[in-house]
Scaffold this motif. Structure first.
Motif, PDB file in Angstrom:
ATOM      1  N   LEU A 142       0.826  -1.207   0.000  1.00 39.22           N
ATOM      2  CA  LEU A 142       0.000   0.000   0.000  1.00 39.22           C
ATOM      3  C   LEU A 142       0.861   1.258   0.000  1.00 39.22           C
ATOM      4  O   LEU A 142       0.670   2.169  -0.786  1.00 39.22           O
ATOM      5  N   ASN A 143       1.844   1.306   0.909  1.00 37.58           N
ATOM      6  CA  ASN A 143       2.773   2.434   0.975  1.00 37.58           C
ATOM      7  C   ASN A 143       4.044   1.983   1.682  1.00 37.58           C
ATOM      8  O   ASN A 143       4.232   0.784   1.901  1.00 37.58           O
ATOM      9  N   ASP A 144       4.897   2.930   2.051  1.00 35.01           N
ATOM     10  CA  ASP A 144       6.200   2.608   2.644  1.00 35.01           C
ATOM     11  C   ASP A 144       6.119   1.731   3.880  1.00 35.01           C
ATOM     12  O   ASP A 144       7.043   0.975   4.178  1.00 35.01           O
ATOM     13  N   SER A 145       5.017   1.833   4.617  1.00 31.95           N
ATOM     14  CA  SER A 145       4.944   1.149   5.906  1.00 31.95           C
ATOM     15  C   SER A 145       3.739   0.223   6.055  1.00 31.95           C
ATOM     16  O   SER A 145       3.495  -0.303   7.135  1.00 31.95           O
ATOM     17  N   THR A 146       2.967   0.029   4.961  1.00 30.63           N
ATOM     18  CA  THR A 146       1.733  -0.736   5.088  1.00 30.63           C
ATOM     19  C   THR A 146       1.572  -1.731   3.945  1.00 30.63           C
ATOM     20  O   THR A 146       1.744  -1.382   2.774  1.00 30.63           O
ATOM     21  N   LEU A 147       1.234  -2.969   4.292  1.00 28.13           N
ATOM     22  CA  LEU A 147       0.905  -3.980   3.288  1.00 28.13           C
ATOM     23  C   LEU A 147      -0.552  -3.836   2.874  1.00 28.13           C
ATOM     24  O   LEU A 147      -1.410  -3.485   3.686  1.00 28.13           O
ATOM     25  N   ALA A 148      -0.845  -4.103   1.621  1.00 28.50           N
ATOM     26  CA  ALA A 148      -2.226  -4.093   1.129  1.00 28.50           C
ATOM     27  C   ALA A 148      -2.786  -5.506   1.179  1.00 28.50           C
ATOM     28  O   ALA A 148      -2.056  -6.485   1.343  1.00 28.50           O
ATOM     29  N   ASP A 149      -4.092  -5.615   1.027  1.00 26.28           N
ATOM     30  CA  ASP A 149      -4.729  -6.931   0.990  1.00 26.28           C
ATOM     31  C   ASP A 149      -4.433  -7.615  -0.343  1.00 26.28           C
ATOM     32  O   ASP A 149      -4.369  -6.973  -1.381  1.00 26.28           O
ATOM     33  N   GLY A 150      -4.291  -8.923  -0.288  1.00 29.65           N
ATOM     34  CA  GLY A 150      -4.151  -9.693  -1.518  1.00 29.65           C
ATOM     35  C   GLY A 150      -2.725  -9.808  -2.020  1.00 29.65           C
ATOM     36  O   GLY A 150      -1.781  -9.244  -1.444  1.00 29.65           O
ATOM     37  N   TYR A 151      -2.593 -10.540  -3.121  1.00 29.59           N
ATOM     38  CA  TYR A 151      -1.289 -10.832  -3.705  1.00 29.59           C
ATOM     39  C   TYR A 151      -1.313 -10.568  -5.209  1.00 29.59           C
ATOM     40  O   TYR A 151      -2.308 -10.832  -5.888  1.00 29.59           O
ATOM     41  N   GLY A 152      -0.198 -10.058  -5.718  1.00 27.14           N
ATOM     42  CA  GLY A 152      -0.002 -10.014  -7.154  1.00 27.14           C
ATOM     43  C   GLY A 152       0.465 -11.386  -7.612  1.00 27.14           C
ATOM     44  O   GLY A 152       1.133 -12.108  -6.868  1.00 27.14           O
ATOM     45  N   PHE A 153       0.110 -11.765  -8.842  1.00 22.13           N
ATOM     46  CA  PHE A 153       0.468 -13.107  -9.325  1.00 22.13           C
ATOM     47  C   PHE A 153       1.195 -13.014 -10.658  1.00 22.13           C
ATOM     48  O   PHE A 153       0.852 -12.203 -11.526  1.00 22.13           O
ATOM     49  N   GLY A 154       2.194 -13.862 -10.805  1.00 20.00           N
ATOM     50  CA  GLY A 154       2.905 -13.954 -12.074  1.00 20.00           C
ATOM     51  C   GLY A 154       3.603 -15.296 -12.191  1.00 20.00           C
ATOM     52  O   GLY A 154       3.864 -15.975 -11.191  1.00 20.00           O
ATOM     53  N   TRP A 155       3.893 -15.680 -13.440  1.00 15.69           N
ATOM     54  CA  TRP A 155       4.623 -16.910 -13.713  1.00 15.69           C
ATOM     55  C   TRP A 155       6.083 -16.567 -13.993  1.00 15.69           C
ATOM     56  O   TRP A 155       6.388 -15.509 -14.547  1.00 15.69           O
ATOM     57  N   LYS A 156       6.978 -17.487 -13.640  1.00 14.90           N
ATOM     58  CA  LYS A 156       8.385 -17.310 -13.992  1.00 14.90           C
ATOM     59  C   LYS A 156       8.944 -18.643 -14.487  1.00 14.90           C
ATOM     60  O   LYS A 156       8.767 -19.691 -13.841  1.00 14.90           O
ATOM     61  N   LEU A 157       9.623 -18.604 -15.630  1.00 19.21           N
ATOM     62  CA  LEU A 157      10.311 -19.772 -16.173  1.00 19.21           C
ATOM     63  C   LEU A 157      11.810 -19.542 -16.060  1.00 19.21           C
ATOM     64  O   LEU A 157      12.312 -18.485 -16.468  1.00 19.21           O
ATOM     65  N   ARG A 158      12.523 -20.525 -15.505  1.00 19.75           N
ATOM     66  CA  ARG A 158      13.970 -20.405 -15.309  1.00 19.75           C
ATOM     67  C   ARG A 158      14.696 -21.562 -16.006  1.00 19.75           C
ATOM     68  O   ARG A 158      14.282 -22.719 -15.901  1.00 19.75           O
ATOM     69  N   TYR A 159      15.774 -21.221 -16.706  1.00 16.71           N
ATOM     70  CA  TYR A 159      16.638 -22.244 -17.287  1.00 16.71           C
ATOM     71  C   TYR A 159      18.033 -22.065 -16.700  1.00 16.71           C
ATOM     72  O   TYR A 159      18.612 -20.973 -16.757  1.00 16.71           O
ATOM     73  N   ASN A 160      18.580 -23.138 -16.137  1.00 14.18           N
ATOM     74  CA  ASN A 160      19.870 -23.088 -15.461  1.00 14.18           C
ATOM     75  C   ASN A 160      20.847 -24.055 -16.131  1.00 14.18           C
ATOM     76  O   ASN A 160      20.527 -25.226 -16.357  1.00 14.18           O
ATOM     77  N   PHE A 161      22.038 -23.541 -16.445  1.00 16.69           N
ATOM     78  CA  PHE A 161      23.101 -24.343 -17.070  1.00 16.69           C
ATOM     79  C   PHE A 161      24.331 -24.255 -16.178  1.00 16.69           C
ATOM     80  O   PHE A 161      24.791 -23.160 -15.836  1.00 16.69           O
ATOM     81  N   TRP A 162      24.885 -25.416 -15.794  1.00 19.69           N
ATOM     82  CA  TRP A 162      26.027 -25.484 -14.867  1.00 19.69           C
ATOM     83  C   TRP A 162      27.063 -26.451 -15.451  1.00 19.69           C
ATOM     84  O   TRP A 162      26.709 -27.564 -15.849  1.00 19.69           O
ATOM     85  N   TYR A 163      28.325 -26.017 -15.498  1.00 17.00           N
ATOM     86  CA  TYR A 163      29.366 -26.838 -16.121  1.00 17.00           C
ATOM     87  C   TYR A 163      30.594 -26.881 -15.215  1.00 17.00           C
ATOM     88  O   TYR A 163      31.039 -25.848 -14.686  1.00 17.00           O
ATOM     89  N   GLU A 164      31.154 -28.077 -15.036  1.00 18.69           N
ATOM     90  CA  GLU A 164      32.287 -28.280 -14.133  1.00 18.69           C
ATOM     91  C   GLU A 164      33.463 -28.903 -14.876  1.00 18.69           C
ATOM     92  O   GLU A 164      33.303 -29.905 -15.577  1.00 18.69           O
ATOM     93  N   VAL A 165      34.640 -28.316 -14.690  1.00 13.19           N
ATOM     94  CA  VAL A 165      35.883 -28.844 -15.253  1.00 13.19           C
ATOM     95  C   VAL A 165      36.829 -29.153 -14.093  1.00 13.19           C
ATOM     96  O   VAL A 165      37.354 -28.242 -13.446  1.00 13.19           O
ATOM     97  N   PRO A 166      37.081 -30.427 -13.786  1.00 13.63           N
ATOM     98  CA  PRO A 166      37.981 -30.781 -12.683  1.00 13.63           C
ATOM     99  C   PRO A 166      39.414 -30.302 -12.950  1.00 13.63           C
ATOM    100  O   PRO A 166      39.903 -30.365 -14.083  1.00 13.63           O
ATOM    101  N   LEU A 167      40.055 -29.825 -11.918  1.00 11.54           N
ATOM    102  CA  LEU A 167      41.450 -29.378 -12.024  1.00 11.54           C
ATOM    103  C   LEU A 167      42.427 -30.463 -11.575  1.00 11.54           C
ATOM    104  O   LEU A 167      43.630 -30.264 -11.637  1.00 11.54           O
ATOM    105  N   SER A 168      41.887 -31.589 -11.126  1.00 10.81           N
ATOM    106  CA  SER A 168      42.706 -32.724 -10.711  1.00 10.81           C
ATOM    107  C   SER A 168      42.651 -33.815 -11.773  1.00 10.81           C
ATOM    108  O   SER A 168      41.613 -34.038 -12.399  1.00 10.81           O
ATOM    109  N   LYS A 169      43.743 -34.510 -11.976  1.00 10.51           N
ATOM    110  CA  LYS A 169      43.771 -35.609 -12.936  1.00 10.51           C
ATOM    111  C   LYS A 169      42.849 -36.753 -12.509  1.00 10.51           C
ATOM    112  O   LYS A 169      42.411 -37.553 -13.339  1.00 10.51           O
ATOM    113  N   LYS A 170      42.553 -36.818 -11.214  1.00 13.40           N
ATOM    114  CA  LYS A 170      41.687 -37.880 -10.701  1.00 13.40           C
ATOM    115  C   LYS A 170      40.207 -37.569 -10.917  1.00 13.40           C
ATOM    116  O   LYS A 170      39.350 -38.421 -10.687  1.00 13.40           O
ATOM    117  N   GLY A 171      39.904 -36.357 -11.347  1.00  9.93           N
ATOM    118  CA  GLY A 171      38.513 -35.986 -11.553  1.00  9.93           C
ATOM    119  C   GLY A 171      37.887 -35.402 -10.304  1.00  9.93           C
ATOM    120  O   GLY A 171      38.562 -34.764  -9.490  1.00  9.93           O
TER     121      GLY A 171
END
Length: 255
Positions: A142-171
């Motif tokens: 509602l303002n700086d110090s007050t919450l309003a009634d209810g919730y805003g709604f939205g969808w979010k799609l996330r794509y995550n890519f993670w890649y690892e390169v070992p620095l040891s010969k043993k993996g």
């Protein structure tokens, strides 16, 4: 003739004024921040097909150590399609601590989420990817110090890519180091999304230390580039990211 010239001048001045206002309204505004993100992740496999997911987060607001911006508690139930692929259904509770448009109160979010995650190995190198769908219920302000009634709604799609390169010969073995590259893209959609269908991109480079077979520590630099709801306002955040991971197999081992 003078009347026509005067009218033309007025028309040109109005056009210039309107153009100037339009240009100002569309001017890109970027806020630069420095933060620390701390995270704990746990994936525990209970049986051949079922497991649980937990991750906890705490993020600072600015200047690396000044106040807090957000905390997250995320839980989930995981179904193992096979050893490399799993589906998780979960819920997250997010606390947004006092910010620009709610300076004296915290704002809560409820986020049901669904995720498909899969792992691939290329010799000693490893890659992980996921698609995550979130349904975001964010408490209205509602303002700086007050919450309003209810919730805003939205969808979010996330794509995550993670890649690892070992620095040891043993993996990837206990007490060994790896180089990590990670990128995650967030896309907003829904009726309440007008200007920022692109939400943010998180790009990370860092190191991983394999503490044990089940635990590892990852730390490094992450850049978060985010477009805000206004459309022409952005945040460019430099993040010192420190995450601790545990991947526990609680199944009984065959003798």
């Amino acid at each position: 003739m003078k009347t026509k010239l005067s009218a033309l001048k007025i028309c040109l001045c109005c056009t210039a004024l309107l153009f100037g206002v339009s240009s100002t309204a569309q001017t890109k505004q970027t806020e630069k921040l420095n933060q620390v993100w701390l995270g704990y992740f746990n994936q525990t496999r209970l049986t051949k097909k079922w497991g649980i997911w937990t991750d906890l987060h705490l993020r600072t607001k600015e200047d690396f150590v000044d106040n807090f911006s957000q905390s997250i508690i995320r839980l989930g139930l995981t179904y193992y399609i096979n050893d490399a692929t799993k589906f998780t259904l979960g819920y997250a509770y997010v606390t947004n601590y006092p910010g620009d448009n709610h300076k004296q109160i915290s704002q809560a979010e409820h986020r049901p989420w669904q995720q498909i995650q899969w792992h691939t190995k290329y010799g000693k190198k490893r890659m992980m990817q996921w698609f995550r769908l979130e349904e975001k219920y964010k408490r209205k302000i509602l303002n700086d110090s007050t919450l309003a009634d209810g919730y805003g709604f939205g969808w979010k799609l996330r794509y995550n890519f993670w890649y690892e390169v070992p620095l040891s010969k043993k993996g990837v073995v206990p007490k060994a180091w790896s180089f990590i590259a990670n990128d995650e893209v967030h896309i907003n959609f829904g009726k309440q999304i007008v200007n920022n269908y692109f939400d943010q991109n998180r790009f990370f480079l860092g190191l991983k230390y394999q503490v044990s077979e089940a635990s590892n520590l990852q730390f490094g630099y992450m850049n978060v580039f985010q477009q805000l709801a206004a459309g022409n306002k952005y945040k460019n955040t430099n993040v010192a990211r420190v995450f601790f991971f545990q991947n526990i197999d609680a199944r009984k081992k065959k003798s």
